[in-house]
Structures are given as structure tokens and as C-alpha cells.
Enzyme design. Structure first.
Site, short mmCIF file in Angstrom:
data_model
loop_
_atom_site.label_atom_id
_atom_site.label_comp_id
_atom_site.label_asym_id
_atom_site.label_seq_id
_atom_site.Cartn_x
_atom_site.Cartn_y
_atom_site.Cartn_z
N GLY A 123 -30.54 30.20 38.27
CA GLY A 123 -29.18 31.07 38.23
C GLY A 123 -29.86 32.46 38.19
O GLY A 123 -31.00 32.74 38.07
N SER A 161 -30.79 39.62 37.41
CA SER A 161 -30.13 40.41 38.59
C SER A 161 -29.54 41.78 38.12
O SER A 161 -29.21 42.82 38.80
CB SER A 161 -28.88 39.65 39.20
OG SER A 161 -28.01 39.31 38.19
N ASP A 162 -29.37 41.97 36.94
CA ASP A 162 -28.96 43.34 36.33
C ASP A 162 -29.23 43.57 34.83
O ASP A 162 -29.81 42.46 34.22
CB ASP A 162 -27.19 43.24 36.47
CG ASP A 162 -26.81 42.11 35.69
OD1 ASP A 162 -26.60 40.96 36.33
OD2 ASP A 162 -26.43 41.90 34.51
N1 HPA Z 1 -23.61 38.39 32.30
C1 HPA Z 1 -23.12 37.27 32.33
N2 HPA Z 1 -23.85 36.55 33.39
C2 HPA Z 1 -24.61 37.03 33.98
C3 HPA Z 1 -24.76 38.28 33.93
C4 HPA Z 1 -24.11 39.05 33.08
O1 HPA Z 1 -24.21 40.29 32.98
N3 HPA Z 1 -25.62 38.58 35.13
C5 HPA Z 1 -25.82 37.41 35.78
N4 HPA Z 1 -25.36 36.56 34.99
#
Ligand code: HPA
Length: 245
Positions: A91, A206-207
Site C-alpha cells: 500500500g 505517496s505523500d
Molecule cells: N494518511 C493516512 N494514510 C495514508 C496517507 C496519509 O497521509 N498516505 C497514504 N496513506
């Protein structure tokens, strides 16, 4: 016989299941990385597939949905009813530390949570440490290094909320060394412990809560491909050790 949330027959799943959150991603993984693919379940659109890797190893892919309750249901039914022995979550996560960059790989050695999901265990105020399987960690680290990516191995937070009211709460977890946040690993690891099975979360970043910038769609896709390749190599190593075909 099916379960309330999975319509597959006994034997339809391989002993090891790769588990992304998104059903469309499960479909993409199955049809991009496996061959001789059979769809085995689609209840509520939560797609599951079984196929062969390019090395001929039988593995399954099934989506978990988002959050602890959702992965809690699917991992419970896979472990308790379908004879699944190991689940590898693949994930995305959000970075909490400066040295964790976009597209990096995080291997969730352990997971914290802010969720009420564990209250079902009635631990009388006790706090359970949800940990992944050491052997799966070793396989994943080796696979990641083979791809030329040094992974981060450590603690992650499985959060109940994506949009948090307290904007700075994440810093408290970051101060405790938590590397990143996602929303599923804690429930997966706890169900694995409950049934004496194996679990691991492999995440691509991803962030970030600490760095500016977002991934382009190509970078995002490349990050996903690395993560899935590591997940498949981990599944193959596990199968070769425990389920010689
Ligand atoms: N928060 C929670 N779940 C996530 C995030 C996040 O910033 N990015 C990817 N999954």
C-alpha cells in the site's frame, strides 16, 4: 463454502496473498505481474485473484479496502476460513520523518494505532504491540536491496483518520520515531497473531508531512511497481521455504 464477505471456494486462494487497498489495484497487480489468472471473489467489488508469478509460484492478490475494520474483516476470513498462511499488504503511506522521501519503501516492522479496533480484545487498558513476521521482513529487505532500493524498516502508524482534526497530532508519533502513517497494518498484524499466521506491510511513500512536493503520476506508478515487485519476491521466497510446489 463462502464466508459473509468472500465468495471463493476453499482452495481458490494460494497460501500467500498480496493485499493492496484498492480493488482496481488488485486487478492491475494480478493482470500485470501474474499469468494464468483466475478471479476468485468479487463480493462488494472487493476483487480477489489467484495466478502464477513469472517463476511459476502460485500467489493470490486480494483488495482489503481502506481502514482497520475493512482489512480486519478480509484478513480474518482469509486466515480463519481459506487456509491462507501469510498476507503481505502492499500500500501507500505518508512520511513522518525527513529521511523518508517520496517513493521510498517502508517495511512495517511494527504498527501503532489510534483506533478503537483493538477494544474488541478488552485488554483492560493494556496496549498491544502489533508486529510483523521477522522472516517476511528479511525476505522483503533482501528483495528491496536487489532492486537497488534500501528500505526503511521500522514502526508505522495505522490511523483511523485520513483527515485529522488536530493538525499537529502526527508530530507526537513522529517524535517517537514512527516513520509513516497508513490505515491498515495494525489490524492485519493483530489478526495474524490471533491465528498464528504471518503478515507484513510493504508501503511506498505517496505523500509527506515533512517535505514539500507531490509525485507525478509516472513517479507514483514507478513507486507502486517497485513495491509490488518486492511484495512478489517476498511471497515467492516465503512459498519456496514453506510450500515447496
Ligand atoms: N494518511 C493516512 N494514510 C495514508 C496517507 C496519509 O497521509 N498516505 C497514504 N496513506
Amino acid at each position: 463454502m463462502p464466508t459473509p464477505h468472500i465468495e471463493a471456494q476453499i482452495g481458490d486462494f494460494a497460501p500467500v496473498v498480496l493485499m493492496p487497498g484498492d480493488p482496481k489495484r488488485a486487478d492491475w497487480i494480478a493482470h500485470t505481474f501474474l499469468h494464468d489468472v483466475k478471479q476468485v471473489t468479487a463480493v462488494r467489488g472487493m476483487l480477489g485473484f489467484t495466478g502464477l508469478t513469472k517463476n511459476g509460484i502460485r500467489v493470490s492478490v486480494m483488495a482489503s479496502g481502506m481502514g482497520l475494520p475493512s482489512i480486519g474483516i478480509y484478513s480474518y476470513e482469509l486466515f480463519s476460513h481459506y487456509g491462507v498462511e501469510a498476507i503481505i499488504r502492499v500500500g501507500t503511506c505518508g512520511a513522518y520523518q525527513k529521511d523518508v522521501k517520496l517513493r521510498d519503501i517502508i517495511i512495517g516492522q511494527a504498527a501503532c494505532t489510534n483506533s478503537g479496533w483493538l477494544h474488541d480484545y478488552d485488554l483492560q487498558g493494556g496496549i498491544y504491540s502489533a508486529i510483523s513476521d521477522f522472516e517476511l521482513i528479511e525476505h522483503a529487505v533482501e528483495a528491496s536491496r536487489k532492486l537497488g532500493k534500501e528500505p526503511h524498516v521500522g514502526n508505522i502508524l495505522s490511523s483511523d483518520t485520513f483527515y485529522c482534526v488536530s493538525a499537529d497530532l502526527w508530530k507526537k508519533w513522529a517524535d517517537l520515531g514512527v516513520k509513516a502513517v497508513e490505515m491498515e497494518a495494525f489490524a492485519l498484524y493483530t489478526n495474524a497473531a490471533r491465528f498464528n499466521k504471518k503478515a507484513l506491510a510493504i508501503c511506498t511513500v505517496s505523500d509527506s508531512f515533512v517535505a514539500e512536493g507531490i509525485l507525478s503520476s509516472t513517479e507514483r506508478q514507478d513507486g507502486l511497481i517497485d513495491m509490488v515487485n518486492i511484495g512478489i519476491a517476498t511471497a515467492e521466497a516465503y512459498m519456496n521455504k514453506w510450500h515447496k510446489q
